[in-house]
Design a protein around this motif. Structure first.
Motif, PDB file in Angstrom:
ATOM      1  N   UNK A 294       0.667  -1.507   0.056  1.00  0.00           N
ATOM      2  CA  UNK A 294       0.459  -0.002   0.122  1.00  0.00           C
ATOM      3  C   UNK A 294       0.759   1.201   0.490  1.00  0.00           C
ATOM      4  N   UNK A 295       2.315   1.625   0.486  1.00  0.00           N
ATOM      5  CA  UNK A 295       3.086   1.808   0.539  1.00  0.00           C
ATOM      6  C   UNK A 295       3.851   2.146  -1.132  1.00  0.00           C
ATOM      7  N   UNK A 302      -4.898   0.845  -5.347  1.00  0.00           N
ATOM      8  CA  UNK A 302      -5.226  -0.322  -5.437  1.00  0.00           C
ATOM      9  C   UNK A 302      -4.823  -1.626  -5.383  1.00  0.00           C
ATOM     10  N   UNK A 303      -2.945  -1.931  -4.918  1.00  0.00           N
ATOM     11  CA  UNK A 303      -2.770  -2.654  -3.446  1.00  0.00           C
ATOM     12  C   UNK A 303      -3.183  -2.661  -2.351  1.00  0.00           C
ATOM     13  N   UNK A 305      -6.414  -1.852  -1.367  1.00  0.00           N
ATOM     14  CA  UNK A 305      -7.689  -2.825  -1.204  1.00  0.00           C
ATOM     15  C   UNK A 305      -6.913  -3.795  -1.295  1.00  0.00           C
ATOM     16  N   UNK A 306      -6.492  -4.654  -2.421  1.00  0.00           N
ATOM     17  CA  UNK A 306      -6.609  -5.568  -2.727  1.00  0.00           C
ATOM     18  C   UNK A 306      -6.038  -6.861  -1.787  1.00  0.00           C
ATOM     19  N   UNK A 307      -5.175  -5.754  -1.326  1.00  0.00           N
ATOM     20  CA  UNK A 307      -4.099  -7.166   0.070  1.00  0.00           C
ATOM     21  C   UNK A 307      -5.559  -7.532   0.522  1.00  0.00           C
ATOM     22  N   UNK A 308      -6.157  -6.247   1.708  1.00  0.00           N
ATOM     23  CA  UNK A 308      -6.674  -7.096   2.536  1.00  0.00           C
ATOM     24  C   UNK A 308      -7.855  -6.975   2.488  1.00  0.00           C
ATOM     25  N   UNK A 309      -8.431  -6.614   0.923  1.00  0.00           N
ATOM     26  CA  UNK A 309     -10.169  -7.623   1.183  1.00  0.00           C
ATOM     27  C   UNK A 309      -9.726  -9.183   0.180  1.00  0.00           C
TER      28      UNK A 309
END
Length: 342
Positions: A294-295, A302-303, A305-309
């Motif tokens: 995310x950083x 996009x990363x 949201x995608x990784x956590x979701x």
């Protein structure tokens, strides 16, 4: 159904917990470190503990992010040369072998065929890649490995990530939906016009680091040009309203899935048995790489949201089918993280 922010927070709590457990498991192998490295690893562990408690990936301090980066570098340096690639070609070969083993595919050639690779190209920086397409040959994309001689093990992890993209059914679905834009009268002519304009092309390049490129057609200046060129604006509006929320969901999903599936492939017992100490370092690097996404450029939102979701979906497999097909959820994701309403 839980709201999108809660889903993502729970996902990061879970991922941080797994990363912390893996770090503690292999920490005896990391004891003999220079003082500076030991201090970074202590900060790294404290950052993981904080994330396990809060799940708030965006609240991670600069020092916390630096500790994740430092942990990756320390782990990469600690893997002996025979267990990591030394150039772009060996990195791709290393990654192909990991994926091949996980999928139980007999040969690299069969895996390459399954990926649909059709040719290769080489960039000016010496790195290269492959062109691939779906079964009907219409959706050409690029598999883009990238080798960093200062982080060869991480480069191999990145190549596994890219190979996964070439195998995802969701990636094919993204491109299938995207190809339907051709049905909008004169839209392809508009795209050619925009790509010939330096400022507009640069604006598109900046936008795709934040959300799906279809969003570009909502830009007022682009819409004005489109009307002047005779683009069927009613059809374009219907197309965007129908597809953009799903695009944003899929755009996030394929990235999160690739980060986490890379960890799955490295955890393959057959692979771990070959070199337990070294592969466990790779696993911790891949877990940390996902938390750092995310950083990271080029698509931090996009990363994020995608990784956590996707992590939450994996923990709750019964929800995955519901969330994947829920227009309501896709619209909520789009409103919350991409500031678009439909």
């Amino acid at each position: 159904m839980q709201d999108i922010q809660t889903i993502i927070t729970l996902g990061y709590k879970s991922l941080a917990s797994e990363t912390l457990q893996h770090f503690d498991m292999i920490s005896p192998d990391l004891r003999d470190q220079p003082r500076e490295f030991a201090e970074w690893l202590a900060t790294y562990r404290a950052s993981l503990e904080s994330l396990r408690e809060t799940g708030d990936i965006k609240s991670l301090s600069n020092e916390g992010r630096d500790s994740l980066k430092a942990a990756i570098e320390i782990l990469d340096m600690g893997i002996p040369a025979p267990f990591k690639p030394h150039d772009p070609l060996s990195s791709i070969s290393f990654a192909l072998n990991i994926v091949q083993l996980h999928l139980n595919i007999p040969s690299a050639e069969e895996l390459i065929s399954k990926m649909g690779l059709k040719g290769s190209y080489k960039r000016a920086d010496g790195n290269g890649g492959f062109v691939w397409s779906d079964e009907d040959g219409k959706l050409a994309q690029y598999f883009c490995p990238s080798f960093d001689p200062n982080r060869p093990a991480l480069s191999a992890i990145g190549d596994v990530h890219e190979i996964i993209h070439a195998l995802q059914t969701e990636t094919v679905e993204l491109h299938r939906r995207f190809s339907q834009r051709r049905e909008v009268r004169r839209l392809l002519d508009l795209e050619s016009r925009l790509n010939s304009s330096g400022p507009l092309k640069n604006r598109l390049a900046a936008m795709v680091t934040k959300e799906h490129q279809l969003t570009y057609f909502l830009d007022p200046e682009v819409q004005e040009i489109a009307r002047g060129m005779g683009v069927d604006m009613e059809h374009l509006d219907r197309y965007l309203k129908e597809h953009l929320p799903a695009f944003n969901f899929l755009y996030c999903f394929v990235e999160g899935d690739a980060f986490l599936k890379t960890v799955d492939m490295l955890r393959n017992p057959q692979l771990v048995q070959r070199a337990p100490k070294q592969i466990n370092s790779y696993i911790l690097m891949a877990l940390t790489y996902a938390l750092l996404a995310p950083s990271s450029e080029p698509k931090p939102k996009v990363y994020e949201v995608g990784v956590g979701m996707v992590r939450h979906m994996r923990n709750n497999p019964g929800e995955q089918a519901t969330l994947s097909s829920s227009r309501e959820f896709h619209e909520e994701l789009t409103r919350t993280y991409f500031q678009r309403a439909f």
